[in-house]
Design a protein around this motif. Sequence first.
Motif, mmCIF file in Angstrom:
data_model
loop_
_atom_site.group_PDB
_atom_site.id
_atom_site.type_symbol
_atom_site.label_atom_id
_atom_site.label_comp_id
_atom_site.label_asym_id
_atom_site.label_seq_id
_atom_site.Cartn_x
_atom_site.Cartn_y
_atom_site.Cartn_z
ATOM 1 N N GLU A 119 4.481 1.664 -13.879
ATOM 2 C CA GLU A 119 5.449 0.807 -14.581
ATOM 3 C C GLU A 119 6.817 1.471 -14.652
ATOM 4 O OE1 GLU A 119 2.609 -1.849 -17.542
ATOM 5 O OE2 GLU A 119 3.418 0.068 -18.261
ATOM 6 N N ALA A 120 6.849 2.788 -14.811
ATOM 7 C CA ALA A 120 8.121 3.501 -14.854
ATOM 8 C C ALA A 120 8.846 3.416 -13.515
ATOM 9 C CB ALA A 120 7.891 4.965 -15.228
ATOM 10 N N ALA A 121 8.063 3.227 -12.427
ATOM 11 C CA ALA A 121 8.651 3.096 -11.086
ATOM 12 C C ALA A 121 8.938 1.646 -10.733
ATOM 13 C CB ALA A 121 7.717 3.715 -10.055
ATOM 14 N N GLY A 122 8.767 0.744 -11.697
ATOM 15 C CA GLY A 122 9.078 -0.656 -11.461
ATOM 16 C C GLY A 122 7.954 -1.468 -10.862
ATOM 17 N N HIS B 149 1.073 -5.091 -8.737
ATOM 18 C CA HIS B 149 1.676 -6.128 -7.894
ATOM 19 C C HIS B 149 2.906 -5.541 -7.221
ATOM 20 C CE1 HIS B 149 2.025 -10.359 -6.743
ATOM 21 N NE2 HIS B 149 3.343 -10.226 -6.869
ATOM 22 N N SER B 150 2.908 -5.588 -5.885
ATOM 23 C CA SER B 150 4.026 -5.029 -5.127
ATOM 24 C C SER B 150 4.210 -5.815 -3.838
ATOM 25 C CB SER B 150 3.751 -3.555 -4.799
ATOM 26 O OG SER B 150 4.751 -3.017 -3.952
ATOM 27 N N THR C 247 0.833 -1.207 0.000
ATOM 28 C CA THR C 247 0.000 0.000 0.000
ATOM 29 C C THR C 247 0.863 1.249 0.000
ATOM 30 O OG1 THR C 247 -1.770 -1.147 1.214
ATOM 31 C CG2 THR C 247 -1.779 1.259 1.265
ATOM 32 N N LYS C 248 1.861 1.296 0.853
ATOM 33 C CA LYS C 248 2.737 2.467 0.942
ATOM 34 C C LYS C 248 3.530 2.663 -0.350
ATOM 35 C CE LYS C 248 4.756 1.128 4.758
ATOM 36 N NZ LYS C 248 5.682 1.154 5.932
ATOM 37 N N HIS C 249 3.993 1.558 -0.919
ATOM 38 C CA HIS C 249 4.784 1.646 -2.147
ATOM 39 C C HIS C 249 3.973 2.268 -3.274
ATOM 40 C CE1 HIS C 249 7.151 -0.646 -5.475
ATOM 41 N NE2 HIS C 249 7.568 0.595 -5.350
#
Length: 209
Positions: A84-87, A102-103, A32-34
Amino acid sequence: MDSGPLEPLPAAARGSAWPLPPDRTQAILEATKHVASRLKSAGYPFALVGSVAAYAHGVPASFQHDADFCILREDAEAVTEALEAAGVEVRVPPEDWLIKAHSHGEEIDLIFELARQPVTRELLSRAQTLPVDSVHMPVLSPTDLMSSQLHAFSEHHCDFGAVLPIARTLREKIDWDRLRREHQDSPMPDAFLYLLERLHVIEPREAGP
């Protein structure tokens, strides 16, 4: 019979317990934080919703299978590109009302229709900025959060037990008169509101003339 010297224990087992399984609650919070941090950096309006939003408002943690965010439908493509640019891995499911990220091993739903109701700028403007495990982010207001839960009730999905703790904890923060007006013609939400009255969670509605 002498079986010879004992084999040494594996390093992980000497002097300590085996590694504990991952903490699912904390993993959902980290995911959530990510994602929230990336959305804040990108500048798109959003709000946390669902069980993690209830937790942010003070409801004891009882997370479902993932974390949920509301975004505007017109921002879905740009949000996808920013994540997506942040991975962050993002995919578009067959349903046309959300995208999935998905994280930290957890699923994140980015929703632009909340319980069949379009996410609007007005809805997002009412969000409150709250800390979620030390990261501040917009969180759907208590009244809007409860309204989304009521909108989700139907003949095929009517789990009052899951929503009751949220109603009990947030009852002083919710505009129940507004919810009665919005849901008075819907049998399942109206039944839940009546149940709250019978359980003395909320005041009984005033009798008509």
